[in-house]
Design an enzyme around this catalytic site. Structure first.
Site, mmCIF file in Angstrom:
data_model
loop_
_atom_site.group_PDB
_atom_site.id
_atom_site.type_symbol
_atom_site.label_atom_id
_atom_site.label_comp_id
_atom_site.label_asym_id
_atom_site.label_seq_id
_atom_site.Cartn_x
_atom_site.Cartn_y
_atom_site.Cartn_z
ATOM 1 N N ARG A 124 0.864 -1.198 0.000
ATOM 2 C CA ARG A 124 0.000 0.000 0.000
ATOM 3 C C ARG A 124 0.889 1.233 0.000
ATOM 4 O O ARG A 124 1.741 1.394 0.853
ATOM 5 C CB ARG A 124 -0.920 0.026 1.234
ATOM 6 C CG ARG A 124 -2.147 0.938 1.045
ATOM 7 C CD ARG A 124 -2.947 1.114 2.342
ATOM 8 N NE ARG A 124 -2.160 1.832 3.293
ATOM 9 C CZ ARG A 124 -2.136 1.563 4.610
ATOM 10 N NH1 ARG A 124 -2.877 0.609 5.118
ATOM 11 N NH2 ARG A 124 -1.371 2.278 5.406
ATOM 12 N N GLU A 140 4.575 7.131 2.594
ATOM 13 C CA GLU A 140 5.445 5.957 2.699
ATOM 14 C C GLU A 140 4.912 4.830 1.831
ATOM 15 O O GLU A 140 3.742 4.828 1.436
ATOM 16 C CB GLU A 140 5.604 5.478 4.148
ATOM 17 C CG GLU A 140 4.336 4.941 4.741
ATOM 18 C CD GLU A 140 4.558 4.069 5.978
ATOM 19 O OE1 GLU A 140 5.678 3.555 6.183
ATOM 20 O OE2 GLU A 140 3.592 3.875 6.721
ATOM 21 N N ASN A 142 4.341 0.840 1.937
ATOM 22 C CA ASN A 142 4.262 -0.264 2.901
ATOM 23 C C ASN A 142 4.334 -1.602 2.186
ATOM 24 O O ASN A 142 3.561 -1.857 1.263
ATOM 25 C CB ASN A 142 2.934 -0.199 3.653
ATOM 26 C CG ASN A 142 2.768 1.116 4.404
ATOM 27 O OD1 ASN A 142 3.365 1.310 5.456
ATOM 28 N ND2 ASN A 142 1.980 2.033 3.846
ATOM 29 N N SER A 147 -2.950 -2.781 6.208
ATOM 30 C CA SER A 147 -4.267 -3.021 6.786
ATOM 31 C C SER A 147 -5.338 -2.123 6.163
ATOM 32 O O SER A 147 -5.043 -1.259 5.342
ATOM 33 C CB SER A 147 -4.214 -2.838 8.295
ATOM 34 O OG SER A 147 -3.678 -1.595 8.598
ATOM 35 N N LYS A 317 12.152 2.872 5.577
ATOM 36 C CA LYS A 317 12.086 4.306 5.249
ATOM 37 C C LYS A 317 13.396 4.786 4.629
ATOM 38 O O LYS A 317 13.408 5.690 3.790
ATOM 39 C CB LYS A 317 11.686 5.087 6.482
ATOM 40 C CG LYS A 317 10.250 4.697 6.869
ATOM 41 C CD LYS A 317 9.654 5.476 7.978
ATOM 42 C CE LYS A 317 8.162 5.241 8.087
ATOM 43 N NZ LYS A 317 7.765 3.941 8.634
ATOM 44 N N LYS A 377 12.040 10.442 10.918
ATOM 45 C CA LYS A 377 11.507 9.078 11.006
ATOM 46 C C LYS A 377 12.589 8.040 11.275
ATOM 47 O O LYS A 377 13.594 7.996 10.566
ATOM 48 C CB LYS A 377 10.798 8.696 9.693
ATOM 49 C CG LYS A 377 9.618 9.576 9.336
ATOM 50 C CD LYS A 377 8.871 9.016 8.127
ATOM 51 C CE LYS A 377 7.716 9.916 7.734
ATOM 52 N NZ LYS A 377 6.955 9.345 6.610
ATOM 53 N N GLU A 381 7.821 0.630 11.660
ATOM 54 C CA GLU A 381 6.509 0.635 11.027
ATOM 55 C C GLU A 381 5.438 0.654 12.105
ATOM 56 O O GLU A 381 5.681 0.252 13.234
ATOM 57 C CB GLU A 381 6.314 -0.653 10.216
ATOM 58 C CG GLU A 381 7.286 -0.846 9.081
ATOM 59 C CD GLU A 381 7.261 0.299 8.117
ATOM 60 O OE1 GLU A 381 6.160 0.755 7.766
ATOM 61 O OE2 GLU A 381 8.345 0.755 7.719
ATOM 62 N N GLY A 382 4.247 1.091 11.702
ATOM 63 C CA GLY A 382 3.094 0.824 12.554
ATOM 64 C C GLY A 382 2.630 1.967 13.433
ATOM 65 O O GLY A 382 1.752 1.779 14.266
ATOM 66 N N ARG A 463 -7.920 7.379 4.938
ATOM 67 C CA ARG A 463 -7.936 7.509 6.398
ATOM 68 C C ARG A 463 -7.885 8.981 6.740
ATOM 69 O O ARG A 463 -7.167 9.741 6.091
ATOM 70 C CB ARG A 463 -6.672 6.878 6.988
ATOM 71 C CG ARG A 463 -6.825 5.452 7.428
ATOM 72 C CD ARG A 463 -5.529 4.925 7.966
ATOM 73 N NE ARG A 463 -4.421 5.217 7.064
ATOM 74 C CZ ARG A 463 -3.142 5.022 7.371
ATOM 75 N NH1 ARG A 463 -2.807 4.559 8.539
ATOM 76 N NH2 ARG A 463 -2.193 5.289 6.497
HETATM 77 P P1 ADP Z 1 4.340 4.517 10.011
HETATM 78 O O1 ADP Z 1 5.262 3.460 9.516
HETATM 79 O O2 ADP Z 1 4.401 4.694 11.472
HETATM 80 O O3 ADP Z 1 2.950 4.366 9.455
HETATM 81 P P2 ADP Z 1 4.467 6.944 8.404
HETATM 82 O O4 ADP Z 1 5.631 7.360 7.604
HETATM 83 O O5 ADP Z 1 3.280 6.471 7.644
HETATM 84 O O6 ADP Z 1 4.965 5.870 9.444
HETATM 85 O O7 ADP Z 1 4.032 8.145 9.336
HETATM 86 C C1 ADP Z 1 2.950 8.066 10.240
HETATM 87 C C2 ADP Z 1 1.985 9.211 10.027
HETATM 88 O O8 ADP Z 1 2.662 10.467 10.175
HETATM 89 C C3 ADP Z 1 1.360 9.262 8.652
HETATM 90 O O9 ADP Z 1 0.228 8.429 8.576
HETATM 91 C C4 ADP Z 1 1.027 10.746 8.506
HETATM 92 O O10 ADP Z 1 -0.188 11.048 9.165
HETATM 93 C C5 ADP Z 1 2.162 11.425 9.252
HETATM 94 N N1 ADP Z 1 3.246 11.788 8.303
HETATM 95 C C6 ADP Z 1 4.323 11.035 7.989
HETATM 96 N N2 ADP Z 1 5.106 11.651 7.074
HETATM 97 C C7 ADP Z 1 4.516 12.824 6.803
HETATM 98 C C8 ADP Z 1 4.842 13.927 5.941
HETATM 99 N N3 ADP Z 1 5.935 13.933 5.190
HETATM 100 N N4 ADP Z 1 3.986 14.986 5.925
HETATM 101 C C9 ADP Z 1 2.870 15.006 6.686
HETATM 102 N N5 ADP Z 1 2.522 14.005 7.516
HETATM 103 C C10 ADP Z 1 3.324 12.924 7.597
HETATM 104 MG MG MG Z 2 2.142 4.771 7.644
#
Ligand code: ADP
Ligand code: MG
Length: 487
Positions: A124, A140, A142, A147, A317, A377, A381-382, A463
């Site tokens: 995804r 990101e 995945n 899910s 990442k 970051k 994950e998660g 979401r």
């Molecule tokens: P995880 O692996 O924890 O899902 P993500 O990279 O998806 O990590 O980051 C978690 C959440 O943080 C995302 O669902 C989003 O809401 C927010 N986020 C992450 N990166 C960005 C970004 N570059 N700009 C805005 N919001 C972000």
């Molecule tokens: Mg995420």
């Protein structure tokens, strides 16, 4: 064109809408267990009452690039394996207890003959839509345990029902939205189909209803209905059964015979191992020895893994950051047309390494000078792991500089906000929300030769979360399941 405004309902109408949304959800499986649940009682999943506007062009763009992304990651894994492994070796040093352990198991699993070259990815790719350009920007990619494919189809059906039966219209007569503007994600159907294709290829391209899919799940999974919806579709449509077990239970319930994996109690042969667990260190904590060994046993077996360890690790990442380099991209996707290439790179924001390279030095400066523009970051994950904006400098100062290389620094995307209504248990919140669009993709490939056997889109997920919250995890309690209103 601007989207039409959200429906304006009277207090009584909203209460009626709420009751109908709740009872439809309970009747149709748009549900999630509450914290500390009893297995016989569940709650309506946190959802938006109305669909959220998404520009047609942005949605189309996200659909268009999915198969390119799928192929990018598969080519990386299969045709640029030595480079990937070099990168992962470095990552493993920063994160020996998780990435390192997975990497060890990968190495162990290829020591002897690889019994199953076929590998399945259910991916995804997540985006936010930049408020100025209306361009999708990737959050990101995945590659493990993605899910909400189950609940996403369900909320699309719910909102279509509410629209078609007049609950969004203040005169109770008319559809508030045109049918075409409320598409329903086919993610349940497509994800189940992906697993069924795995089963088909495992059985030398024969339909076989005797082999089963092993769902590796977390203990006390609150989001199990999202998984069950896929399991039931797999059975109803393809007559393929599933068996659920946690990582900790695998040693007890699975046995290996002539390299094939079987469920001990039923002697059913496992064709596909579908991981809905195992993506974070917490999944191995209850009994680390048993859980890590489970991963090794399954990886070495003849069952098709969804995903294989290498596929899982390619979703790091750090890899996402490296793949924003155009030269690297061109090497991995040499046959991509210019148009597709441009479309792909238009989905990137700047992501910086946090190491001693030139870019890394720039990142270290930016993180202290303008942290409000960034998210930091780690390789996790998660949800719940990122460090946002003004917290970045203090966080960095709190850890030894030698550990900074484990992080990436990413520009924050600022999407448009909408005043939708979020329903969480008995409460309705009418606040500004921001949304994240995820596109599912299935890819079946030969991990040894690089041959791609199937590459398909597999639906989507929207979401949403309060504008004021940084994270967006639904199960973690920060967000909710939404669907799109295309305009
Ligand atoms: P995880 O692996 O924890 O899902 P993500 O990279 O998806 O990590 O980051 C978690 C959440 O943080 C995302 O669902 C989003 O809401 C927010 N986020 C992450 N990166 C960005 C970004 N570059 N700009 C805005 N919001 C972000
Ligand atoms: Mg995420």
């Amino acid at each position: 064109m601007d989207p039409i405004p959200f429906p304006q309902l009277s207090h009584e109408q909203e209460n009626e809408l709420k009751l109908n949304a709740q009872q439809w959800s309970l009747s149709n499986g748009l549900v999630m267990y509450p914290p500390n649940f009893e297995t016989f009682q569940t709650n309506v999943a946190p959802i938006t009452l109305f669909p959220t506007p998404i520009p047609k062009t942005s949605f189309q763009q996200a659909l268009n690039v999915q198969k390119i992304y799928n192929e990018l990651y598969i080519n990386l894994i299969t045709k640029h394996k030595s480079w990937l492994i070099e990168v992962l070796e470095e990552l493993a040093k920063f994160d020996p207890n998780f990435t390192g352990k997975l990497f060890e198991i990968y190495k162990e699993s290829i020591k002897d003959e690889v019994l199953q070259p076929i590998s399945l990815g259910i991916f995804r790719s997540d985006y936010m839509i930049d408020s100025n350009l209306n361009d999708i920007k990737q959050i990101e990619f995945n590659t493990v345990s993605v899910s909400f494919g189950g609940l996403s189809t369900k909320i699309g059906q719910l909102q279509n029902f509410l629209n078609s039966t007049g609950f969004y219209d203040n005169k109770y007569n008319f559809k508030y939205y045109e049918d075409e503007s409320l598409p329903i994600s086919n993610s349940i159907e497509k994800i189940a189909e992906g697993l069924a294709q795995g089963n088909f290829y495992y059985n030398d391209k024969q339909e076989n209803e005797d082999t089963i899919v092993l769902f590796v799940v977390q203990p006390n999974e609150r989001n199990c209905f999202d998984q069950r919806l896929i399991e039931y579709e797999l059975f109803n449509k393809h007559k393929i059964k599933a068996f659920r077990a946690t990582l900790e239970e695998i040693e007890e319930v699975v046995t290996i015979n002539s390299d094939k994996a079987y469920i001990k109690s039923t002697t059913q042969e496992i064709s596909v191992v579908y991981y809905r667990s195992g993506y974070g260190p917490g999944d191995y904590e209850v009994n680390p020895a048993k859980s890590w060994n489970a991963r090794l046993i399954l990886e070495k077996s003849k069952a098709i893994k969804c995903p294989s360890i290498l596929t899982q690790l390619s979703g790091s990442k750090k890899i996402q950051q490296l793949l924003t380099d155009h030269e690297i991209l061109k090497k991995i996707l040499p046959d991509l047309s210019n148009t597709d290439f441009k479309e792909l790179i238009s989905t990137f924001v700047n992501i910086y390494p946090f190491d001693d390279s030139e870019l890394g030095k720039k990142a270290k400066k930016l993180a202290f000078e303008s942290p409000e523009k960034f998210v930091l970051k780690p390789q996790r994950e998660g949800g719940g792991n990122n460090i946002y904006k003004k917290n970045i400098p203090d966080f960095l100062k709190s850890i030894p500089e030698s550990e900074w290389g484990a992080y990436i620094l990413m520009e924050l995307i600022t999407p448009k906000t909408f005043k939708n209504k979020i329903m969480r248990n008995k409460d309705i919140y009418n606040e500004n929300i921001i949304s994240e669009l995820g596109i599912f993709g299935n890819i079946l490939f030969n991990e040894t030769t690089g041959e791609i056997l199937k590459n398909e889109n597999a639906g989507w997920l929207l979401r949403s979360k309060f504008e004021t919250s940084d994270e967006g995890g639904v199960a973690a309690g920060f967000g909710c399941v939404d669907n799109i209103y295309l305009y």
